[in-house]
Design a protein around this motif. Structure first.
Motif, mmCIF file in Angstrom:
data_model
loop_
_atom_site.group_PDB
_atom_site.id
_atom_site.type_symbol
_atom_site.label_atom_id
_atom_site.label_comp_id
_atom_site.label_asym_id
_atom_site.label_seq_id
_atom_site.Cartn_x
_atom_site.Cartn_y
_atom_site.Cartn_z
ATOM 1 N N LYS A 173 0.715 -0.892 0.000
ATOM 2 C CA LYS A 173 0.446 -0.242 -0.370
ATOM 3 C C LYS A 173 1.161 1.139 -0.027
ATOM 4 O O LYS A 173 0.745 1.831 -0.893
ATOM 5 N N THR A 174 1.980 0.934 1.048
ATOM 6 C CA THR A 174 2.477 2.523 0.793
ATOM 7 C C THR A 174 3.445 2.812 -0.424
ATOM 8 O O THR A 174 3.768 3.986 -0.856
ATOM 9 N N SER A 188 0.817 3.859 -2.535
ATOM 10 C CA SER A 188 0.186 5.553 -2.643
ATOM 11 C C SER A 188 1.345 6.469 -2.262
ATOM 12 O O SER A 188 1.097 7.490 -3.515
ATOM 13 N N VAL A 224 -2.044 12.673 -0.528
ATOM 14 C CA VAL A 224 -2.618 11.314 0.116
ATOM 15 C C VAL A 224 -2.770 11.159 1.633
ATOM 16 O O VAL A 224 -1.853 12.301 2.041
ATOM 17 N N ASP A 256 -2.839 9.040 5.065
ATOM 18 C CA ASP A 256 -2.469 7.537 5.017
ATOM 19 C C ASP A 256 -3.178 7.716 6.498
ATOM 20 O O ASP A 256 -2.529 8.232 7.389
ATOM 21 N N LYS A 303 -0.363 6.574 9.001
ATOM 22 C CA LYS A 303 0.558 7.077 10.018
ATOM 23 C C LYS A 303 -0.085 8.397 11.037
ATOM 24 O O LYS A 303 0.244 8.360 11.633
ATOM 25 N N VAL A 337 -5.299 6.303 2.486
ATOM 26 C CA VAL A 337 -4.651 5.184 2.720
ATOM 27 C C VAL A 337 -5.225 4.436 3.841
ATOM 28 O O VAL A 337 -5.306 4.582 4.987
#
Length: 210
Positions: free
Chosen positions: A23-24, A27, A37, A39, A42, A119
């Motif tokens: 995913k990271t 993204s 983005v 997240d 995060k 995300v």
């Protein structure tokens, strides 16, 4: 305008995938192309870092033993504890989820970019996220590859990774919820054209809304 109203007025995509799916990486590629983005993982890390706004409530609920020496939430210890005790998991989520939502909406209201890309690791499990975004994008790969990646990067055992995966929705259910899928099983070069295609689609859909 409230943060939630602001984010709802803009074209938004929810990106999800199982642990170790990439995913990271994906993204970051969308961010390089101009997506805004946000997240949620995060955000959760920031909330539970030393001095994070969730720390007093976590300390009150779970005690000093679940904090590290520098005052962060001990993620490994908490993960092990809540896996074994669903009631404890519910208490932790009751602390974190409202805070994550507030911070996510604030970030969306302040974000600059062609469109919003949220995300959300547990997007399918949450139930509400699918109604908050216009498209659901799933990053997918074989489960064996997920395990290899997570073991390599985290030091967790295969059994621990499978336990985490078992607490998430299944690959089949995740794919069934997807509007779009990126297959991440063959390195970055194979990702580039997939991200380019979807970025162009999202730009066109965003423009159609404006």
């Amino acid at each position: 305008m409230a943060a939630s109203e602001h984010s709802n007025a803009r074209f938004s995509v929810g990106l999800t995938g199982g642990i170790g799916s990439g995913k990271t990486t994906v993204s970051d590629m969308f961010a390089d192309r101009g997506a805004a983005v946000i997240d949620t993982d995060k955000i959760a890390h920031a909330l539970t870092a030393p001095g994070g706004i969730a720390i007093p409530a976590i300390h009150a609920q779970f005690g000093e033993a679940f904090l590290t020496a520098d005052g962060a939430m001990d993620r490994a210890k908490v993960r092990e504890y809540v896996f074994a005790q669903p009631e404890a998991k519910a208490r932790l989520e009751a602390i974190l989820h409202p805070m994550i939502r507030i911070e996510t909406e604030r970030a969306a209201a302040e974000a600059e970019g062609a469109y919003l890309l949220f995300v959300v690791p547990l997007l399918v499990e949450s139930g509400s996220w699918k109604q908050r975004v216009k498209r659901v994008l799933v990053v997918d790969c074989p489960e064996s590859l997920q395990v290899q990646r997570v073991v390599r990067r985290s030091g967790l055992s295969e059994a621990q990774v499978y336990a985490i995966m078992g607490a998430q929705t299944t690959r089949t259910e995740r794919l069934a919820a997807a509007n779009d899928v990126i297959v991440n099983d063959d390195g970055t070069d194979a990702l580039q054209p997939q991200v380019d295609r979807l970025h162009a689609l999202y730009l066109s859909m965003s423009s159609a809304r404006s």
